[in-house]
Design an enzyme around this catalytic site. Structure first.
Site, PDB file in Angstrom:
ATOM      1  N   ASP A 141      67.144 105.235 108.339  1.00 20.29           N
ATOM      2  CA  ASP A 141      67.837 104.201 109.104  1.00 20.29           C
ATOM      3  C   ASP A 141      69.344 104.424 109.134  1.00 20.29           C
ATOM      4  O   ASP A 141      70.010 104.118 110.119  1.00 20.29           O
ATOM      5  CB  ASP A 141      67.522 102.820 108.518  1.00 20.29           C
ATOM      6  CG  ASP A 141      66.112 102.362 108.868  1.00 20.29           C
ATOM      7  OD1 ASP A 141      65.517 102.912 109.807  1.00 20.29           O
ATOM      8  OD2 ASP A 141      65.604 101.448 108.185  1.00 20.29           O
ATOM      9  N   ALA A 200      66.705  93.599 107.443  1.00 20.03           N
ATOM     10  CA  ALA A 200      67.511  94.408 106.524  1.00 20.03           C
ATOM     11  C   ALA A 200      68.111  93.510 105.442  1.00 20.03           C
ATOM     12  O   ALA A 200      67.396  92.839 104.711  1.00 20.03           O
ATOM     13  CB  ALA A 200      68.578  95.160 107.321  1.00 20.03           C
ATOM     14  N   ASP A 213      79.700  83.791  98.092  1.00 20.39           N
ATOM     15  CA  ASP A 213      79.977  85.204  97.834  1.00 20.39           C
ATOM     16  C   ASP A 213      80.015  85.999  99.127  1.00 20.39           C
ATOM     17  O   ASP A 213      80.844  86.893  99.305  1.00 20.39           O
ATOM     18  CB  ASP A 213      78.904  85.808  96.919  1.00 20.39           C
ATOM     19  CG  ASP A 213      79.064  85.382  95.471  1.00 20.39           C
ATOM     20  OD1 ASP A 213      80.131  84.857  95.118  1.00 20.39           O
ATOM     21  OD2 ASP A 213      78.110  85.558  94.695  1.00 20.39           O
TER      22      ASP A 213
END
Length: 303
Positions: free
Chosen positions: A58, A174, A162
Site C-alpha cells: 500500500d 487504514a 492526541d
C-alpha cells in the site's frame, strides 16, 4: 498508436526490482512499451501512459498516487507488501496481469481524495492532499492539542486530544479503522472525522457528505499534520486546518468484479461465522464422525 505502460517497483526491495524488469520484458514481447519509473519527472516524460503497474504494498501505491496525481492515469497494484488493501492481485497472478494489459481488460474505479489547507497565525498558507487520511497530531513536546471543530462554517465541537483523523472512504480501513472509526464503502463519497484519546464525554466519529467541509482550529499547543503518513505540515498554536473533497481523485484499475465486502473480509481476516454457526458446524462434524465409525463400535456400544 503506441501503447505505453509505466511500472513502479518497491523502492528498497531488490527482488521486486528484478521482477519489475521481467515484467517489463514480458510486455515488450507483446508490443507494449513498458517503462520503469521512479519519479514524477519520469512519468511526465512518457507519452501519456494508459496505466501504472505498481509492484509493492500500500505504501508504494500511495507513492504511485503522488506520481500520477492529476494526470488521469489508473494504478494497478500487485501486492508485494503485507495487507495490500489497495492492491488488485497477488504475485501469483502476475501472468494474468500481463494478459489483461495486452488485451486492455481492466475497469477503472475512482477514489475520492481530500485537499488540506493550513493557515498559520502569521498568515502563511501551506497545502497538501491525501488519499487515505490527514492526521492532525500533537507535536513533540506538546501534552495535548486543544481543538475547535467546525463543519460548513458552523462550530460543532471542542475538545483536547492526541490526534484528529480526517479520512476518506479509502482511508477508513487504514488508521481510522485501527482507531475505532467506521468503515465506509469506497463508492460513498464522505469525509470521516475520528478523534483519538480525546478528553471529553461525547466525542464520536462523524461522517460528512462530499459537499461539506471541515475546519479544525488549533487553540493550544503545536500540531503536526501528516497526509497519508508521507507528507508533513506544521500547524503551530493558532493555526487553522481546512479540509474538503479533493480536486483530483485517484484512479484504481480493477481486473475482477469482486465486491468490496469480499476484499474487506479477506484483507482484514474478519470472522464471518458467529458462535452459533461454529456450534452448528461442530455438531455436524460430530454427527459425521459417528456415522463414519465402524459398525462393530456401534454394536459394542449397544451392548
Amino acid at each position: 498508436m503506441n501503447r505505453v505502460i509505466a511500472i513502479l517497483p518497491h523502492e528498497k526491495r531488490l527482488d521486486v526490482a528484478a521482477l519489475a524488469k521481467s515484467f517489463h520484458q514480458e510486455l515488450q514481447v507483446y508490443g507494449v512499451a513498458a517503462h520503469i519509473v521512479h519519479s514524477r519527472a519520469d512519468v511526465e516524460a512518457l507519452e501519456r501512459p494508459e496505466l501504472m503497474v505498481v509492484l509493492g504494498g500500500d505504501g508504494t501505491i500511495l507513492r504511485a498516487a503522488e506520481l500520477v496525481r492529476g494526470l488521469g492515469v489508473p494504478i494497478l497494484g500487485i501486492n508485494y507488501g503485507h495487507v495490500g488493501f489497495l492492491a488488485e492481485v497477488d504475485p501469483s497472478s502476475q501472468a494474468d496481469v500481463v494478459s489483461a494489459i495486452v488485451h486492455s481488460e481492466w475497469r477503472t474505479e475512482q477514489r475520492m481524495t481530500i485537499d488540506v489547507t493550513v493557515r498559520h497565525p502569521d498568515g502563511d498558507v501551506i497545502t497538501s492532499w491525501a488519499l487515505n487520511e490527514a492526521s492532525i497530531e500533537k507535536s513533540h513536546g506538546s501534552r495535548m492539542i486543544e481543538t475547535d471543530i467546525g463543519v460548513d462554517g458552523e462550530p460543532v465541537s471542542s475538545f483536547k486530544t492526541d490526534t484528529v483523523l480526517l479520512s476518506t472512504p479509502t482511508g477508513s480501513t487504514a488508521y481510522n479503522f485501527s482507531a475505532g472509526g467506521p468503515i465506509v464503502w469506497p463508492d460513498v463519497e464522505a469525509i470521516v472525522l475520528t478523534p483519538i484519546a480525546a478528553h471529553a464525554l461525547f466525542t464520536r466519529p462523524m461522517v460528512l457528505g462530499p459537499h461539506s467541509w471541515l475546519d479544525v482550529q488549533i487553540r493550544t499547543d503545536d500540531a503536526l499534520i501528516w497526509c497519508d503518513g508521507r507528507r508533513r505540515m506544521s500547524a503551530p498554536e493558532g493555526s487553522s486546518v481546512h479540509v474538503e473533497k479533493g480536486r483530483y481523485p485517484v484512479l484504481l484499475a480493477r481486473l475482477g468484479d469482486a465486491p468490496f465486502s469480499e476484499r474487506l473480509v479477506k484483507k482484514l481476516h474478519l470472522p464471518v461465522h458467529g458462535w452459533r454457526g461454529q456450534r452448528a458446524a461442530g455438531n455436524t462434524e460430530r454427527a459425521s464422525d459417528n456415522a463414519d465409525r465402524p459398525q462393530v463400535n456401534a454394536e459394542v456400544g449397544a451392548q
